[in-house]
Enzyme design. Structure first.
Site, mmCIF file in Angstrom:
data_model
loop_
_atom_site.group_PDB
_atom_site.id
_atom_site.type_symbol
_atom_site.label_atom_id
_atom_site.label_comp_id
_atom_site.label_asym_id
_atom_site.label_seq_id
_atom_site.Cartn_x
_atom_site.Cartn_y
_atom_site.Cartn_z
ATOM 1 C CG HIS A 18 -1.949 -1.084 1.170
ATOM 2 N ND1 HIS A 18 -3.291 -0.840 1.004
ATOM 3 C CD2 HIS A 18 -1.824 -2.432 1.232
ATOM 4 C CE1 HIS A 18 -3.953 -1.988 0.973
ATOM 5 N NE2 HIS A 18 -3.075 -2.972 1.114
ATOM 6 C CG ASP A 115 -4.677 2.318 0.997
ATOM 7 O OD1 ASP A 115 -4.320 2.081 -0.163
ATOM 8 O OD2 ASP A 115 -4.916 1.423 1.826
ATOM 9 C CB VAL A 333 15.893 -7.193 -3.732
ATOM 10 C CG1 VAL A 333 16.712 -8.307 -3.113
ATOM 11 C CG2 VAL A 333 14.487 -7.678 -4.096
ATOM 12 C CG HIS A 350 2.546 -12.466 -4.328
ATOM 13 N ND1 HIS A 350 3.425 -11.682 -5.058
ATOM 14 C CD2 HIS A 350 2.046 -11.637 -3.367
ATOM 15 C CE1 HIS A 350 3.435 -10.451 -4.548
ATOM 16 N NE2 HIS A 350 2.612 -10.403 -3.527
ATOM 17 C CD1 TRP A 353 -2.366 -3.170 -9.423
ATOM 18 C CD2 TRP A 353 -2.751 -5.214 -10.276
ATOM 19 N NE1 TRP A 353 -2.748 -3.019 -10.739
ATOM 20 C CE2 TRP A 353 -2.988 -4.261 -11.283
ATOM 21 C CE3 TRP A 353 -2.912 -6.572 -10.582
ATOM 22 C CZ2 TRP A 353 -3.388 -4.619 -12.574
ATOM 23 C CZ3 TRP A 353 -3.308 -6.930 -11.863
ATOM 24 C CH2 TRP A 353 -3.537 -5.953 -12.843
ATOM 25 C CB SER A 355 4.638 -8.169 -7.983
ATOM 26 O OG SER A 355 5.264 -7.996 -6.731
ATOM 27 N N GLY A 373 -5.927 -13.336 -0.879
ATOM 28 C CA GLY A 373 -6.476 -12.007 -1.183
ATOM 29 C C GLY A 373 -6.881 -11.829 -2.646
HETATM 30 BR BR1 BUP Z 1 9.686 -8.633 -0.778
HETATM 31 C C1 BUP Z 1 10.060 -7.092 -1.766
HETATM 32 N N1 BUP Z 1 11.659 -5.596 -2.621
HETATM 33 O O1 BUP Z 1 12.363 -7.339 -1.420
HETATM 34 P P1 BUP Z 1 2.904 -6.349 -3.995
HETATM 35 C C2 BUP Z 1 9.069 -6.353 -2.326
HETATM 36 N N2 BUP Z 1 9.383 -5.219 -3.023
HETATM 37 O O2 BUP Z 1 10.999 -3.849 -3.849
HETATM 38 P P2 BUP Z 1 2.545 -7.510 -1.329
HETATM 39 C C3 BUP Z 1 10.691 -4.847 -3.200
HETATM 40 O O3 BUP Z 1 7.230 -4.336 -2.639
HETATM 41 P P3 BUP Z 1 -0.151 -6.606 -1.123
HETATM 42 C C4 BUP Z 1 11.419 -6.706 -1.908
HETATM 43 O O4 BUP Z 1 8.520 -4.373 -5.927
HETATM 44 C C5 BUP Z 1 6.358 -4.240 -4.826
HETATM 45 O O5 BUP Z 1 6.416 -2.907 -5.237
HETATM 46 C C6 BUP Z 1 7.746 -4.846 -4.858
HETATM 47 O O6 BUP Z 1 3.850 -5.240 -3.377
HETATM 48 C C7 BUP Z 1 8.317 -4.356 -3.548
HETATM 49 O O7 BUP Z 1 2.777 -7.478 -2.916
HETATM 50 C C8 BUP Z 1 6.011 -4.248 -3.343
HETATM 51 O O8 BUP Z 1 3.523 -6.959 -5.183
HETATM 52 C C9 BUP Z 1 5.155 -5.450 -2.963
HETATM 53 O O9 BUP Z 1 1.580 -5.711 -4.231
HETATM 54 O O10 BUP Z 1 1.443 -6.464 -1.009
HETATM 55 O O11 BUP Z 1 3.763 -7.113 -0.638
HETATM 56 O O12 BUP Z 1 2.038 -8.875 -1.076
HETATM 57 O O13 BUP Z 1 -0.557 -7.774 -0.267
HETATM 58 O O14 BUP Z 1 -0.693 -5.323 -0.591
HETATM 59 O O15 BUP Z 1 -0.448 -6.824 -2.585
#
Ligand code: BUP
Length: 454
Positions: A18, A115, A333, A350, A353, A355, A373
């Site tokens: 978020h 949010d 990372v 996974h 969104w 990612s 989710g």
């Molecule tokens: Br772990 C990791 N580095 O090592 P998502 C994640 N990220 O930059 P989530 C890093 O965190 P929700 C790491 O690039 C993305 O922007 C990644 O968000 C970054 O999944 C963010 O992909 C992760 O939406 O959150 O963390 O499960 O449950 O809210 O979707």
């Protein structure tokens, strides 16, 4: 006559998934001449959130910070032990503290951006102060359609959960099996956060989505022409959001030594920890695949609880056998930089969104393994856009133990699928065009900003 650029306050809730879109949006709006105030709630759940927030204000000294302390929330009979959901609720119960702070900001606010997880508590406060509210929806347009439909229209349409599909006007049917299981329990905090916040949407000035026209065109059209629900405000696709300065400048020298498109990147986001058995099977799978790999491994939902050494989770012999072919990291990372690297040829994800949109931005094929989710609905969106494939038999995270042989085979298939690679590259091209001058997302964002100038 020159009109004044707007002053916008942005209010993220809890978790990196978020926070990340908010930091990006704050930087993007600031670089387009807006005055920005970022509201941060203390304390944060994860260490990643607090380090990113501090680093962000150092990197963007012109962005103002409005900090407030949340009132601790610890229910006696919680329906969830997820600390991020509990934090959403703590923020929801504390936002009244923001009312006097919002009205005293100078120059006066032109809009707030909330949010979604705190929209039903924060939005009415801003609206009472005659400040228009935009809501950031941190998931796919497809999941937005599903949740708004369930939240605002379910009684009229009396969907039975025994049905196979949710039929939403203007959309291809969404299998009921894609609905996050907690949504079926109206007392579950996750269900109430999703469904009750969606009820605020008709009172918002607009919904901001980290997606882009060509990625989810059918769904965006259905939302904006009133087919999904006539009471929704305009949906503004402004993705893929561009990385902020914080996300740049990270190097993994190992990646530079790998062949173009040869490395599979594996990450399940910031808040998914698989079981130890599943982690070992995944390791076996990567070994069986024969591909080079970069694996971000998490063993706990909240990073501050993550104190196991790699050797305690993966066998020493696995690490030894794969040391020339793969890297396993437990640290944070810079994922955007990794996905941008030419050596990366695929992403086991996974389907959080953020990612997904990062993979889209860089045209990286996705092997979807949704865990919980919104992720199944997002995985469908990934497939429909041609960005990836989803192995449905693997189930929700933890539903069954997926064996290494199956994982290895699917990883190898994804990495050698030329058609998929070409389609993903085209998605990347469309994503790039969305931010060109007059590109779809650039136009939409500038339209929102222009509408707020006085
Ligand atoms: Br772990 C990791 N580095 O090592 P998502 C994640 N990220 O930059 P989530 C890093 O965190 P929700 C790491 O690039 C993305 O922007 C990644 O968000 C970054 O999944 C963010 O992909 C992760 O939406 O959150 O963390 O499960 O449950 O809210 O979707």
């Amino acid at each position: 006559l020159r009109r004044k650029p707007p002053h916008i306050a942005l209010f993220p809730s809890a978790g990196m998934g978020h926070l990340t879109p908010f930091l990006r949006l704050a930087a993007m709006l600031a670089s387009r001449s807006c005055t920005i105030t970022l509201i941060t709630a203390n304390p944060t759940v994860s260490a990643a959130e607090s380090t990113h927030i501090s680093a962000f204000f150092s990197a963007y000294p012109r962005i103002n910070r409005l900090e407030f302390e949340t009132i601790p929330y610890s229910p006696t009979n919680p329906t969830t032990d997820d600390p991020f959901f509990l934090q959403f609720e703590a923020i929801n119960r504390s936002v009244h503290l923001l009312r006097p702070l919002l009205s005293s900001l100078s120059p006066p606010l032109s809009a707030v951006v909330s949010d979604f997880a705190v929209a039903s508590s924060f939005g009415p406060i801003a609206n009472d102060l005659s400040i228009p509210t935009y809501v950031v929806w941190p998931s796919s347009a497809r999941f937005l359609s599903l949740i708004t439909y369930l939240s605002l229209s379910i009684s009229e349409n009396s969907l039975k959960f025994g049905d196979e599909n949710v039929e939403i006007p203007g959309l291809s049917p969404i299998p009921v099996s894609c609905i996050p299981p907690p949504v079926f329990n109206p007392n579950h905090l996750f269900a109430s956060i999703l469904l009750s916040n969606a009820r605020f949407f008709p009172k918002a000035k607009g919904l901001l989505l980290n997606t882009f026209d060509r990625f989810e065109s059918e769904t965006i059209d259905a939302l904006n022409n009133g087919r999904v629900l006539s009471c929704l405000p305009p949906v503004h696709p402004i993705g893929p959001l561009e990385p902020s300065e914080l996300e740049k400048g990270h190097r993994l020298p190992w990646l530079d030594d790998q062949n173009v498109g040869s490395v599979v990147y594996i990450s399940f986001g910031s808040r998914t920890a698989m079981s130890k058995d599943q982690i070992r099977e995944l390791g076996n799978g990567l070994e069986i695949s024969g591909c080079a790999f970069l694996w971000v491994l998490k063993t706990s939902k909240v990073d501050t609880d993550d104190n196991e050494e790699l050797q305690e989770v993966l066998e020493e012999s696995f690490l030894e056998r794969t040391k020339n072919r793969g890297i396993v990291v437990k640290e944070w990372v810079k994922q955007e930089e990794i996905l941008a690297h030419p050596a990366i040829g695929g992403f086991v994800s996974h389907c959080g969104w953020n990612s997904v949109t990062e993979a889209a931005r860089h045209g990286v094929p996705v092997l979807a393994w949704p865990q919980h989710g919104d992720q199944r609905v997002n995985a469908e969106a990934v497939e429909r856009a041609g960005l990836g494939v989803w192995v449905r038999e693997w189930g929700w995270g933890g539903e069954r133990l997926v064996r290494g042989e199956e994982i290895g085979e699917k990883v190898r298939e994804m990495m050698s699928d030329r058609e998929l690679r070409n389609r993903a590259r085209e998605v990347g091209e469309e994503a790039r065009k969305a931010w060109e001058l007059n590109g779809s997302s650039e136009k939409v964002l500038m339209g929102v900003i222009d509408g707020l100038k006085t």
